[in-house]
Design a protein around this motif. Structure first.
Motif, PDB file in Angstrom:
ATOM      1  N   GLU A 195      -6.156   6.279  13.045  1.00 17.78           N
ATOM      2  CA  GLU A 195      -7.560   6.344  13.446  1.00 17.78           C
ATOM      3  C   GLU A 195      -8.165   4.945  13.414  1.00 17.78           C
ATOM      4  N   GLU A 196      -8.716   4.512  14.516  1.00 16.34           N
ATOM      5  CA  GLU A 196      -9.248   3.151  14.615  1.00 16.34           C
ATOM      6  C   GLU A 196     -10.311   2.871  13.565  1.00 16.34           C
ATOM      7  N   ALA A 197     -11.177   3.846  13.308  1.00 14.83           N
ATOM      8  CA  ALA A 197     -12.268   3.636  12.353  1.00 14.83           C
ATOM      9  C   ALA A 197     -11.746   3.406  10.938  1.00 14.83           C
ATOM     10  N   THR A 198     -10.759   4.181  10.516  1.00 19.73           N
ATOM     11  CA  THR A 198     -10.228   4.023   9.161  1.00 19.73           C
ATOM     12  C   THR A 198      -9.255   2.854   9.069  1.00 19.73           C
ATOM     13  N   ARG A 199      -8.562   2.560  10.172  1.00 19.07           N
ATOM     14  CA  ARG A 199      -7.656   1.415  10.151  1.00 19.07           C
ATOM     15  C   ARG A 199      -8.422   0.116   9.898  1.00 19.07           C
ATOM     16  N   ALA A 200      -9.628   0.026  10.429  1.00 21.03           N
ATOM     17  CA  ALA A 200     -10.443  -1.176  10.247  1.00 21.03           C
ATOM     18  C   ALA A 200     -10.841  -1.387   8.790  1.00 21.03           C
ATOM     19  N   LEU A 201     -10.779  -0.320   7.985  1.00 24.38           N
ATOM     20  CA  LEU A 201     -11.153  -0.407   6.572  1.00 24.38           C
ATOM     21  C   LEU A 201      -9.959  -0.686   5.668  1.00 24.38           C
ATOM     22  N   MET A 202      -8.760  -0.654   6.229  1.00 20.31           N
ATOM     23  CA  MET A 202      -7.554  -0.828   5.425  1.00 20.31           C
ATOM     24  C   MET A 202      -7.293  -2.307   5.143  1.00 20.31           C
ATOM     25  N   LYS A 203      -6.737  -2.587   3.951  1.00 18.53           N
ATOM     26  CA  LYS A 203      -6.308  -3.942   3.621  1.00 18.53           C
ATOM     27  C   LYS A 203      -5.152  -4.341   4.543  1.00 18.53           C
ATOM     28  N   SER A 204      -5.024  -5.622   4.765  1.00 16.67           N
ATOM     29  CA  SER A 204      -3.960  -6.100   5.642  1.00 16.67           C
ATOM     30  C   SER A 204      -2.581  -5.716   5.104  1.00 16.67           C
ATOM     31  N   GLU A 205      -2.427  -5.716   3.767  1.00 12.10           N
ATOM     32  CA  GLU A 205      -1.144  -5.330   3.176  1.00 12.10           C
ATOM     33  C   GLU A 205      -0.811  -3.868   3.466  1.00 12.10           C
ATOM     34  N   ALA A 206      -1.844  -3.013   3.463  1.00 16.23           N
ATOM     35  CA  ALA A 206      -1.620  -1.595   3.747  1.00 16.23           C
ATOM     36  C   ALA A 206      -1.230  -1.386   5.202  1.00 16.23           C
ATOM     37  N   VAL A 207      -1.888  -2.091   6.099  1.00 18.05           N
ATOM     38  CA  VAL A 207      -1.538  -2.009   7.522  1.00 18.05           C
ATOM     39  C   VAL A 207      -0.094  -2.472   7.728  1.00 18.05           C
ATOM     40  N   TRP A 208       0.262  -3.540   7.043  1.00 20.37           N
ATOM     41  CA  TRP A 208       1.625  -4.075   7.144  1.00 20.37           C
ATOM     42  C   TRP A 208       2.655  -3.054   6.689  1.00 20.37           C
ATOM     43  N   GLU A 209       2.365  -2.334   5.591  1.00 22.41           N
ATOM     44  CA  GLU A 209       3.301  -1.312   5.095  1.00 22.41           C
ATOM     45  C   GLU A 209       3.548  -0.248   6.164  1.00 22.41           C
ATOM     46  N   VAL A 210       2.478   0.207   6.817  1.00 23.02           N
ATOM     47  CA  VAL A 210       2.625   1.235   7.843  1.00 23.02           C
ATOM     48  C   VAL A 210       3.428   0.713   9.025  1.00 23.02           C
ATOM     49  N   GLU A 211       3.076  -0.469   9.485  1.00 22.80           N
ATOM     50  CA  GLU A 211       3.731  -1.005  10.676  1.00 22.80           C
ATOM     51  C   GLU A 211       5.198  -1.333  10.427  1.00 22.80           C
ATOM     52  N   GLU A 212       5.510  -1.830   9.222  1.00 20.09           N
ATOM     53  CA  GLU A 212       6.913  -2.081   8.890  1.00 20.09           C
ATOM     54  C   GLU A 212       7.680  -0.774   8.730  1.00 20.09           C
ATOM     55  N   GLY A 213       7.025   0.232   8.144  1.00 19.91           N
ATOM     56  CA  GLY A 213       7.671   1.528   7.997  1.00 19.91           C
ATOM     57  C   GLY A 213       7.979   2.176   9.332  1.00 19.91           C
ATOM     58  N   ALA A 214       7.079   1.978  10.301  1.00 21.34           N
ATOM     59  CA  ALA A 214       7.274   2.580  11.618  1.00 21.34           C
ATOM     60  C   ALA A 214       8.478   1.978  12.347  1.00 21.34           C
ATOM     61  N   LYS A 215       8.881   0.773  11.956  1.00 18.81           N
ATOM     62  CA  LYS A 215      10.022   0.115  12.604  1.00 18.81           C
ATOM     63  C   LYS A 215      11.372   0.605  12.075  1.00 18.81           C
ATOM     64  N   LEU A 216      11.350   1.248  10.918  1.00 17.54           N
ATOM     65  CA  LEU A 216      12.610   1.629  10.274  1.00 17.54           C
ATOM     66  C   LEU A 216      13.295   2.785  10.990  1.00 17.54           C
ATOM     67  N   SER A 217      14.607   2.684  11.078  1.00 23.35           N
ATOM     68  CA  SER A 217      15.388   3.794  11.606  1.00 23.35           C
ATOM     69  C   SER A 217      15.874   4.661  10.444  1.00 23.35           C
ATOM     70  N   ALA A 218      16.326   5.850  10.762  1.00 25.13           N
ATOM     71  CA  ALA A 218      16.879   6.732   9.736  1.00 25.13           C
ATOM     72  C   ALA A 218      18.105   6.092   9.089  1.00 25.13           C
ATOM     73  N   GLY A 225       4.132   3.780   3.804  1.00 26.96           N
ATOM     74  CA  GLY A 225       3.706   3.779   5.198  1.00 26.96           C
ATOM     75  C   GLY A 225       3.447   5.174   5.728  1.00 26.96           C
ATOM     76  N   ALA A 226       4.309   6.113   5.369  1.00 25.78           N
ATOM     77  CA  ALA A 226       4.122   7.489   5.827  1.00 25.78           C
ATOM     78  C   ALA A 226       2.842   8.089   5.250  1.00 25.78           C
ATOM     79  N   ALA A 227       2.542   7.761   3.999  1.00 30.44           N
ATOM     80  CA  ALA A 227       1.332   8.299   3.365  1.00 30.44           C
ATOM     81  C   ALA A 227       0.062   7.726   3.984  1.00 30.44           C
ATOM     82  N   LEU A 228       0.130   6.449   4.396  1.00 28.53           N
ATOM     83  CA  LEU A 228      -1.058   5.789   4.956  1.00 28.53           C
ATOM     84  C   LEU A 228      -1.177   5.947   6.465  1.00 28.53           C
ATOM     85  N   ALA A 229      -0.140   6.436   7.105  1.00 27.54           N
ATOM     86  CA  ALA A 229      -0.120   6.531   8.572  1.00 27.54           C
ATOM     87  C   ALA A 229      -1.309   7.291   9.158  1.00 27.54           C
TER      88      ALA A 229
END
Length: 213
Positions: A67-90, A58-62
């Motif tokens: 960016e809206e333009a590049t996010r639209a090109l991402m696979k749904s699984e990749a978007v999910w990885e970023v969004e799930e990663g953003a929810k994690l606490s330390a 998620g951090a690598a794909l963030a």
């Protein structure tokens, strides 16, 4: 021989038998092959791995996700990885890392008894290229796009090296591999074991897929 971790891994019919037969080749070379149980909560290990993957991938794909333009090109699984990663606490990342450390100690103890650990290289026979990933294995639904390849997670979380050698072919002539798992920093011995298996079976020179015979 770890097999499917006492049924934890969903595995298509014929894979365990094919890989266990390939494991027996080591007995022809003078080794003893025996089943062993990993005394660990394998579901907890998978969940810890998934959190660490969310965090790292998620951090690598963030930057692309922001960016809206590049996010639209991402696979749904990749978007999910970023969004799930953003929810994690330390704290959650630290807890996942602690599970990984505990698993390493279990693996280290196994390697005090055994030279190598063996398990299938995959949970499914090769599937059509048009299929993104298997949604079900042997009647068990996959709850994430990772679950069908969970067989690699225990090795990854141990930090130890592994290599795959040919194991055989399924009823439709599709190949399967045997995963040989070596102790930490045991790459040289692992390569020797794989070479010995290759020399004993002669896969590269003598064995061809049924469709090419």
């Amino acid at each position: 021989w770890l097999g499917d971790f006492d049924g934890h891994l969903a595995t298509e019919p014929g894979i365990l038998e094919t890989c266990e037969a390939a494991a027996r080749v080591f007995e022809e070379l003078g080794a003893r092959v025996e089943p062993v149980r990993a005394d660990f909560d394998m579901e907890a290990l998978f969940q810890a791995w998934k959190r660490l993957r969310h965090w790292q991938v998620g951090a690598a794909l963030a930057p692309l996700w922001r960016e809206e333009a590049t996010r639209a090109l991402m696979k749904s699984e990749a978007v999910w990885e970023v969004e799930e990663g953003a929810k994690l606490s330390a704290f959650e990342v630290t807890a996942a890392s602690a599970v990984r450390s505990a698993w390493f100690q279990v693996v280290r103890q196994l390697f005090e008894r055994f030279d190598f650990l063996l398990l299938p290289a995959a949970q499914v026979w090769p599937f059509p290229v048009e299929q993104p990933w298997p949604r079900e294995i042997a009647g068990r639904r996959m709850d994430t796009y990772h679950r069908w390849m969970e067989v690699v997670v225990p090795v990854t979380m141990s930090g130890c090296p592994a290599i795959s050698v040919p194991a055989g072919f399924g009823p439709e002539g599709l190949p399967m591999g045997l995963q040989i798992w070596g102790r930490w920093r045991g790459e040289f011995g692992l390569l020797q074991a794989a070479y010995a298996h290759e020399q004993a079976t002669g896969w590269v020179k003598r064995v061809r897929p049924p469709s090419l015979r």
